[in-house]
Motif scaffolding. Structure first.
Motif, PDB file in Angstrom:
ATOM      1  N   ILE A 150       0.852  -1.194   0.000  1.00 20.66           N
ATOM      2  CA  ILE A 150       0.000   0.000   0.000  1.00 20.66           C
ATOM      3  C   ILE A 150       0.885   1.241   0.000  1.00 20.66           C
ATOM      4  CG2 ILE A 150      -1.706   1.320   1.316  1.00 20.66           C
ATOM      5  CD1 ILE A 150      -2.779  -1.335   2.365  1.00 20.66           C
ATOM      6  N   THR A 158       1.518   7.249   7.428  1.00 17.26           N
ATOM      7  CA  THR A 158       1.162   5.842   7.537  1.00 17.26           C
ATOM      8  C   THR A 158       0.482   5.633   8.889  1.00 17.26           C
ATOM      9  OG1 THR A 158       3.235   5.195   8.622  1.00 17.26           O
ATOM     10  CG2 THR A 158       3.198   5.201   6.196  1.00 17.26           C
ATOM     11  N   GLY A 178      -5.127   3.152   3.334  1.00 16.35           N
ATOM     12  CA  GLY A 178      -5.040   1.792   3.853  1.00 16.35           C
ATOM     13  C   GLY A 178      -6.191   0.947   3.353  1.00 16.35           C
ATOM     14  N   ASP A 197      -2.416  -0.630   6.925  1.00 16.03           N
ATOM     15  CA  ASP A 197      -1.643  -0.387   5.701  1.00 16.03           C
ATOM     16  C   ASP A 197      -0.352  -1.195   5.663  1.00 16.03           C
ATOM     17  OD1 ASP A 197      -0.106   0.888   7.595  1.00 16.03           O
ATOM     18  OD2 ASP A 197      -0.126   2.854   6.634  1.00 16.03           O
ATOM     19  N   THR A 220      -9.617  -0.408  -0.638  1.00 16.34           N
ATOM     20  CA  THR A 220      -8.530   0.526  -0.387  1.00 16.34           C
ATOM     21  C   THR A 220      -9.128   1.918  -0.329  1.00 16.34           C
ATOM     22  OG1 THR A 220      -6.908  -0.858  -1.551  1.00 16.34           O
ATOM     23  CG2 THR A 220      -6.345   1.461  -1.239  1.00 16.34           C
TER      24      THR A 220
END
Length: 251
Positions: A150, A158, A178, A197, A220
């Motif tokens: 990802i 993140t 994610g 993620d 996603t």
């Protein structure tokens, strides 16, 4: 004779000056005295019960709850509820002698709360349970969703970075990409998402998100919203980080 007149005039002037000074001296009236502070109601404790009256006004839902031993009024940002529903009212801010302009109604005490838990298996006050189906506090299992490869959101973070920098990011808008590993619709009036993620370890690899959007496990998504930290919903349920009322783009 002139001397006597002079003395009389001097005496009259002295009396006049004294009288003028007296008139300029302010008197403290009852209206000018500081008013006594209005009594405040004690802080509300979490209570469970049944809705006996409810109405919406001014963007809020007002509801009267019968706990079995008393009846209390609570108010929260507008949400669906009806008479007869079991609810749990968390701790809230008491407003004594509250007058609602939009309802044109007076309440002896109203407890203003962030949300009211409706339906499911409600708990007695102080018990560490939430409505049935509430997303677990611990990280969700991956449910077989592949979260490898990802790409980090441009200008975003993140999942792992959000956890590690939560102090700096608290109260700010964050963006994260994610995959949805768990989706729980309409819990406390919101949809709940667990997002992963592939970054982070156990305890820092799963981000909880609330939203009005509907998604599917395996989607996603690009999530944008304000990060809240150490969020306490009561009854022992706390989130170290949570993105609330997020905007979701399914990619």
């Amino acid at each position: 004779m002139k001397k006597q007149l002079t003395l009389i005039l001097a005496g009259l002037m002295t009396l006049a000056l004294a009288a003028g000074c007296k008139e300029k001296t302010p008197e403290v009236t009852e209206q000018q005295k500081p008013a006594a502070a209005a009594p405040t109601a004690p802080a509300a404790k979490g209570k469970s019960g049944t809705v006996v009256e409810t109405m919406n006004s001014g963007g809020y839902t007002y509801l009267q709850v019968d706990t079995g031993t008393e009846k209390i009024w609570a108010a929260a940002p507008e949400f669906p509820v009806k008479v007869g529903d079991p609810v749990v009212v968390p701790e809230g801010m008491p407003m004594a002698n509250y007058h609602s302009k939009t309802l044109n109604r007076d309440f002896e005490v109203v407890y203003f709360v962030d949300s009211v838990m409706v339906g499911g298996e409600q708990a007695a006050a102080g018990q560490s349970t939430m409505p049935e189906g509430h997303p677990p506090i611990t990280a969700a299992e991956g449910n077989g969703v592949d979260v490898s490869g990802i790409k980090k959101a441009e200008g975003g973070n993140t999942v792992s970075e959000i956890f590690s920098a939560k102090s700096e990011l608290a109260g700010k808008e964050v963006t994260v990409r994610g995959k949805v590993v768990k989706f729980s619709p309409q819990i406390m009036g919101k949809n709940w998402i667990h997002l992963q993620d592939g970054t982070g370890d156990n305890g820092s690899n799963d981000l909880t998100v609330t939203t009005d959007s509907t998604v599917n496990v395996g989607d996603t998504v690009l999530v944008s919203g304000v990060l809240n930290t150490d969020k306490d919903f009561g009854y022992g349920y706390q989130y170290a980080v949570i993105v609330e009322d997020a905007k979701i783009i399914v990619e």
